[in-house]
Design an enzyme around this catalytic site. Structure first.
Site: not given
Ligand code: CA2
Length: 153
Positions: A10, A23, A79, A85, A92, A105-107, A112, A116
């Site tokens: 998502p 990001y 991802n 989380h 499963d 995960h990008i971040s 954080r 997370r």
């Molecule tokens: O760091 C990651 O790749 C995450 O999976 C990104 C998720 C976050 O919920 C995870 O904790 C870490 C969020 C993806 C949403 O990405 C956005 C990008 C631009 C603007 C808003 C959301």
């Protein structure tokens, strides 16, 4: 030619359009292009998908598990976004079809918010790449290729 699935959860469709401080500015279309170039260099195929719906992600995982069993796929780069989380269902699904998954995960989720820090996917992943930006996807494809169909050497 075996392939890998790159599966995004998502809100990752928003990548590069908002929150660049977290990001970066690379879009998901850029990530797809880069994954395709990496896969081509390695001589493997790539399927690239994003969904904001948990059940659809579950079904993609089931289908990829079947492809791995038939020898058509090496596994998936996942991802799962925020579902990482929250989702016992994704845990499963991966475990249920024994899908080799590299969690990306990008971040750096560990720098954080505390919510997370826990991942339902990590215990069923073969490896995890966190906090290296979008290059994590390419590194994960390389890892699945190096791992091959039989697991780590
Ligand atoms: O760091 C990651 O790749 C995450 O999976 C990104 C998720 C976050 O919920 C995870 O904790 C870490 C969020 C993806 C949403 O990405 C956005 C990008 C631009 C603007 C808003 C959301």
């Amino acid at each position: 030619m075996p392939s890998v699935l790159v599966l995004n959860g998502p809100n990752l469709n928003l990548l590069g359009t908002r929150r660049p401080e977290v990001y970066g500015t690379t879009t998901l279309a850029d990530v797809e292009r880069s994954c395709r170039a990496t896969a081509a260099e390695l001589g493997i195929g790539v399927d690239f998908a994003q969904s904001n719906h948990e059940g659809e992600l579950v079904e993609r995982i089931h289908a990829e598990g079947a492809r791995v069993r038939r020898g058509e796929s090496l596994g998936a780069v996942v991802n799962a976004g925020a579902y990482t989380h929250t989702s016992v269902a994704l845990h499963d699904a991966i475990e249920g079809v024994d899908l080799p998954v590299i969690e990306v995960h990008i971040s750096n989720v560990h720098r954080r918010e505390a919510f997370r820090h826990h991942s339902y996917l990590s215990p069923v992943a073969v490896g995890i790449i966190v906090g290296l930006g979008v290059q994590g996807y390419d590194l994960a494809i390389r890892a699945l290729h190096a791992r091959g169909p039989g697991g780590w050497v």
